[in-house]
Design a protein around this motif. Sequence first.
Motif, PDB file in Angstrom:
ATOM      1  N   VAL A   1       0.848  -1.217  -0.013  1.00  0.00           N
ATOM      2  CA  VAL A   1      -0.009  -0.042   0.072  1.00  0.00           C
ATOM      3  C   VAL A   1       0.765   1.299   0.041  1.00  0.00           C
ATOM      4  O   VAL A   1       0.606   2.098  -0.797  1.00  0.00           O
ATOM      5  CB  VAL A   1      -1.131  -0.102   1.159  1.00  0.00           C
ATOM      6  CG1 VAL A   1      -1.849   1.289   1.459  1.00  0.00           C
ATOM      7  CG2 VAL A   1      -1.726  -1.258   1.236  1.00  0.00           C
TER       8      VAL A   1
ATOM      9  N   ILE B   1       1.269   4.436  -2.624  1.00  0.00           N
ATOM     10  CA  ILE B   1       0.986   5.759  -2.191  1.00  0.00           C
ATOM     11  C   ILE B   1       2.241   6.645  -2.660  1.00  0.00           C
ATOM     12  O   ILE B   1       2.303   7.723  -3.236  1.00  0.00           O
ATOM     13  CB  ILE B   1       0.880   5.935  -0.815  1.00  0.00           C
ATOM     14  CG1 ILE B   1      -0.356   5.204  -0.321  1.00  0.00           C
ATOM     15  CG2 ILE B   1       0.554   7.427  -0.543  1.00  0.00           C
ATOM     16  CD1 ILE B   1      -1.778   5.814  -0.913  1.00  0.00           C
TER      17      ILE B   1
ATOM     18  N   GLY C   1      10.129   4.387   7.259  1.00  0.00           N
ATOM     19  CA  GLY C   1       9.033   5.050   7.920  1.00  0.00           C
ATOM     20  C   GLY C   1       9.088   6.655   7.566  1.00  0.00           C
ATOM     21  O   GLY C   1       8.012   7.034   7.375  1.00  0.00           O
ATOM     22  N   LEU C   2      10.332   7.120   7.814  1.00  0.00           N
ATOM     23  CA  LEU C   2      10.372   8.742   7.748  1.00  0.00           C
ATOM     24  C   LEU C   2       9.761   9.066   6.281  1.00  0.00           C
ATOM     25  O   LEU C   2       9.223  10.212   6.013  1.00  0.00           O
ATOM     26  CB  LEU C   2      11.641   9.122   8.269  1.00  0.00           C
ATOM     27  CG  LEU C   2      12.044   9.135   9.459  1.00  0.00           C
ATOM     28  CD1 LEU C   2      13.596   9.541   9.834  1.00  0.00           C
ATOM     29  CD2 LEU C   2      11.353  10.162  10.182  1.00  0.00           C
TER      30      LEU C   2
ATOM     31  N   LEU D   1       7.764   7.649   4.145  1.00  0.00           N
ATOM     32  CA  LEU D   1       6.470   7.437   4.156  1.00  0.00           C
ATOM     33  C   LEU D   1       5.873   8.387   4.783  1.00  0.00           C
ATOM     34  O   LEU D   1       4.893   9.275   4.187  1.00  0.00           O
ATOM     35  CB  LEU D   1       5.915   6.084   4.738  1.00  0.00           C
ATOM     36  CG  LEU D   1       4.639   5.640   4.502  1.00  0.00           C
ATOM     37  CD1 LEU D   1       4.382   5.719   3.188  1.00  0.00           C
ATOM     38  CD2 LEU D   1       4.551   4.396   5.161  1.00  0.00           C
ATOM     39  N   VAL D   2       6.066   9.133   5.956  1.00  0.00           N
ATOM     40  CA  VAL D   2       5.410  10.109   6.522  1.00  0.00           C
ATOM     41  C   VAL D   2       5.605  11.387   5.942  1.00  0.00           C
ATOM     42  O   VAL D   2       4.837  11.934   5.506  1.00  0.00           O
ATOM     43  CB  VAL D   2       6.024  10.158   8.012  1.00  0.00           C
ATOM     44  CG1 VAL D   2       5.755  11.423   8.625  1.00  0.00           C
ATOM     45  CG2 VAL D   2       5.702   9.080   9.062  1.00  0.00           C
TER      46      VAL D   2
ATOM     47  N   ILE E   1       3.617  11.146   2.507  1.00  0.00           N
ATOM     48  CA  ILE E   1       2.229  11.644   2.619  1.00  0.00           C
ATOM     49  C   ILE E   1       1.808  12.859   2.975  1.00  0.00           C
ATOM     50  O   ILE E   1       0.791  13.430   2.399  1.00  0.00           O
ATOM     51  CB  ILE E   1       1.472  10.600   3.484  1.00  0.00           C
ATOM     52  CG1 ILE E   1      -0.063  10.614   3.184  1.00  0.00           C
ATOM     53  CG2 ILE E   1       1.694  10.884   5.000  1.00  0.00           C
ATOM     54  CD1 ILE E   1      -0.345   9.759   1.931  1.00  0.00           C
ATOM     55  N   LEU E   2       2.812  13.717   3.661  1.00  0.00           N
ATOM     56  CA  LEU E   2       2.471  15.150   4.148  1.00  0.00           C
ATOM     57  C   LEU E   2       2.815  16.052   3.093  1.00  0.00           C
ATOM     58  O   LEU E   2       2.244  17.089   2.849  1.00  0.00           O
ATOM     59  CB  LEU E   2       3.074  15.379   5.554  1.00  0.00           C
ATOM     60  CG  LEU E   2       2.659  14.481   6.674  1.00  0.00           C
ATOM     61  CD1 LEU E   2       3.478  15.058   7.767  1.00  0.00           C
ATOM     62  CD2 LEU E   2       0.966  15.033   6.846  1.00  0.00           C
TER      63      LEU E   2
ATOM     64  N   PRO F   1       1.401  14.185  -1.209  1.00  0.00           N
ATOM     65  CA  PRO F   1       0.203  13.075  -1.287  1.00  0.00           C
ATOM     66  C   PRO F   1       0.031  12.614  -2.777  1.00  0.00           C
ATOM     67  O   PRO F   1      -0.579  11.448  -2.797  1.00  0.00           O
ATOM     68  CB  PRO F   1      -0.854  14.031  -0.685  1.00  0.00           C
ATOM     69  CG  PRO F   1      -0.484  15.233  -0.882  1.00  0.00           C
ATOM     70  CD  PRO F   1       0.899  15.392  -0.730  1.00  0.00           C
TER      71      PRO F   1
ATOM     72  N   PRO G   1      -7.628  11.551  -2.917  1.00  0.00           N
ATOM     73  CA  PRO G   1      -7.816  10.247  -2.336  1.00  0.00           C
ATOM     74  C   PRO G   1      -9.058  10.265  -1.505  1.00  0.00           C
ATOM     75  O   PRO G   1      -9.068  11.152  -0.677  1.00  0.00           O
ATOM     76  CB  PRO G   1      -6.560   9.951  -1.343  1.00  0.00           C
ATOM     77  CG  PRO G   1      -5.599  10.909  -1.841  1.00  0.00           C
ATOM     78  CD  PRO G   1      -6.221  12.308  -2.329  1.00  0.00           C
TER      79      PRO G   1
ATOM     80  N   VAL H   1      -8.755  14.381   4.754  1.00  0.00           N
ATOM     81  CA  VAL H   1      -8.565  12.987   3.910  1.00  0.00           C
ATOM     82  C   VAL H   1      -8.088  11.852   5.086  1.00  0.00           C
ATOM     83  O   VAL H   1      -7.098  11.795   5.053  1.00  0.00           O
ATOM     84  CB  VAL H   1      -7.541  13.362   3.013  1.00  0.00           C
ATOM     85  CG1 VAL H   1      -7.691  12.281   1.888  1.00  0.00           C
ATOM     86  CG2 VAL H   1      -7.536  14.592   2.401  1.00  0.00           C
TER      87      VAL H   1
ATOM     88  N   LEU I   1      -0.337   7.787   6.913  1.00  0.00           N
ATOM     89  CA  LEU I   1       0.540   8.443   7.669  1.00  0.00           C
ATOM     90  C   LEU I   1       0.940   7.539   8.875  1.00  0.00           C
ATOM     91  O   LEU I   1       2.157   7.436   9.441  1.00  0.00           O
ATOM     92  CB  LEU I   1       0.129   9.548   8.034  1.00  0.00           C
ATOM     93  CG  LEU I   1       0.919  10.362   9.477  1.00  0.00           C
ATOM     94  CD1 LEU I   1       2.021  11.204   8.488  1.00  0.00           C
ATOM     95  CD2 LEU I   1       0.023  11.635   9.899  1.00  0.00           C
TER      96      LEU I   1
ATOM     97  N   GLY J   1       3.434   4.556   8.381  1.00  0.00           N
ATOM     98  CA  GLY J   1       4.577   5.298   8.560  1.00  0.00           C
ATOM     99  C   GLY J   1       5.107   5.395  10.034  1.00  0.00           C
ATOM    100  O   GLY J   1       6.427   4.972  10.344  1.00  0.00           O
TER     101      GLY J   1
ATOM    102  N   THR K   1       6.216   2.003  11.640  1.00  0.00           N
ATOM    103  CA  THR K   1       7.250   1.486  11.080  1.00  0.00           C
ATOM    104  C   THR K   1       8.468   2.484  12.028  1.00  0.00           C
ATOM    105  O   THR K   1       9.578   1.697  12.460  1.00  0.00           O
ATOM    106  CB  THR K   1       7.524   2.001   9.796  1.00  0.00           C
ATOM    107  OG1 THR K   1       6.693   1.568   8.988  1.00  0.00           O
ATOM    108  CG2 THR K   1       8.755   1.178   9.155  1.00  0.00           C
ATOM    109  N   ILE K   2       8.273   3.736  12.129  1.00  0.00           N
ATOM    110  CA  ILE K   2       9.448   4.584  12.864  1.00  0.00           C
ATOM    111  C   ILE K   2       9.263   4.175  14.264  1.00  0.00           C
ATOM    112  O   ILE K   2      10.416   3.796  14.651  1.00  0.00           O
ATOM    113  CB  ILE K   2       8.933   6.075  12.813  1.00  0.00           C
ATOM    114  CG1 ILE K   2       9.186   6.379  11.526  1.00  0.00           C
ATOM    115  CG2 ILE K   2       9.669   6.855  13.617  1.00  0.00           C
ATOM    116  CD1 ILE K   2       8.635   8.016  11.018  1.00  0.00           C
TER     117      ILE K   2
END
Lengths: 363, 285
Positions: A259, A263, A299-300, A302-303, A306-307, A310, A344, B89, B96, B99, B102-103
């Motif tokens: 997923v 994204i 992880g970072l 991904l964060v 998305i911010l 997006p 989305p 959203v 988010l 993520g 994971t972190i």
Amino acid sequence: VSRDINGTRATGDRRAQATAQSVVPALILLVAATYLFSSGEDLSLLSYTAIFALVGYAVAISFRYAGILMVAQGVVWGAGTYLTSLLVGRYNWTTWEVAPLAVVAGAVLAVVIGAVSMRSRGHYFLIVTFAMNELVVYLAGTSNYLGGTNGLILLQRPSAIASFTFDTPLRRYYLYVVFLLIGMALCVVIGRSRFGRRLVAMRENEDLARSMGISLIAARLQILAVGGALAGIAGVLYAYQQPAVTPTLFSAVGFLPVVAMVIIGGRDFTFGPLLGAFLLEFLPSWLNFSPLVSQLIYGLILVVAILVIPEGLAGVVVRGTPLLRSARRLLSRGSGEPPPSAEPSMAGDISAGSARVAEREGA
Amino acid sequence: MGQFFQQFANGIAQGSVYALIGMGVTLVFGLTRLINFAHGEFLAIGAMTLWGLSGDGWGFWVNMPIAVVLAGAIAFVVYRVGFKPTLDVPLNGFILSLGLITIDQAVLSRLVGVNARTTIGSATGVAKISSVIIPWNTLLVIVITLSLTVGLIVILSFTNFGRIVRATSEDSYAASLIGIQPGRIIALIFVVGSALAALAGAFISTVFALTPYSGVSFVLYGFIVAILGGLGNPTGAAVAGFGLGVIQTLTGAYVSLTLSGSITYVLLVVALAIRPTGLFRTSSV
């Protein structure tokens, strides 16, 4: 039930042209990649990239056009893999006997899970498909027939087509690429079809779509079936790339990177899932940090993605910054349409992306 | 018969854990609509902080509040930087949270290692009620769960603050017209809900062994309990949590272990097929 009508010959031609515009560059890139990343380890990563990207398209196809994010495609993908490991490994079927079965089984499974889960909507849908996925994974883990939590092992190679064998990693990679391109083409064709436009209409304004006589449930299940078929065939390929498979590989938690990949790559762009899969596979080996640190960085990313973006990386590449975007719109007026996209939204939500709708209607 | 009561008590103990997690989820998810799968991470943060502090000699009742406050502070930062921009959203909020999971797992494993461990609770020994044996720490978890449930119901139903929270949840625009600041209320719910998860983690870790990776498995149960109980409904979450624990334990003891492991998912699917919005009233407490 209304069927796709190809309309005039011109639309058919445009659709073929759009498909070629995505598939041909992808093919060139995927072939060129084998020269850039020619070591055995890199080729293995490329092979995983191709398979994961195909699973990515299975998720993205319903996510992009219908706004439905179905986490349970993880277990559909797993069903394809288990079917292959079982029938080929234990009952001596050939790959090409299993493949059609896996496609059909994937579509049916996706529709069954979708139909049960669609009783609940919006926020609930995501969590129900999550739970359905865990249920199946749990049951597979308790089944002795399926090897329990130890899973199954398949040591065979994909069956030869006539005299063309798949006994080298490179040849297997090209096999994966063929199916990946089929998945990609399907994504483009559906987007340009009446069916795809109907899904987008539903996503944008459910009530309006219903009042126009569109059957929401039927259309949603159809797109889930397409995604399920792709996930099923991806499962067949995965069985050959990943000789030992266990249920946890297909758990909802294990599926979350897929997923994330869709994204980060950009679900609204044809190249998005492929780009995301490539980064997902290669970034950890490039970064070459300890597993924990690369997990942290992943992880970072991904964060931040998305911010900040997006729309995904493909969105940045294709659309560029807002300034570039308006320049492109001026230039592209009259020649082709910009790729469909919207905010989305959850399955069943009425999206608020009116600005984007306006942008699309300009074409 | 004594055997049955023992199993029932075990079920209640297991159920109180589910109820405790479901309570936080039902608050955050039910009232702010944020699909925060990282909610379970606050549980892990609570448990691991408690474990990290266990050498300081201050005892459980000092360390536990420290863990809860720390988790609340982290939650505030995460909300302001991360979730606030995604409020419109929810799906982006969901991604988010992936993520963040994971972190958090990476950071916690780095800090305290990946071994499963329990922490020293506030009590030792077991309570014996006729033939039923319950450890005091387990009994404490049950009592805490029940008092939190009652506390939340009282606050949400009978106080002015509770009315403000419910009003914001139902229609934040209308709430803002009468002078409520929905942004602040949502931030507050998020922080309190997350702190509640840390509290749950601290207490649970005195009973069950947890790892930095425990958050994810617990949060799924939390969501299931919250949905079965009707979102935003603490009573429903408590009933669903305890019910689930009892059903799961009894199924495992008397029917089959396979069914026991899958009964949660089966129940969720069946329940939603019958009543797509949960078994209890939603978000009106």
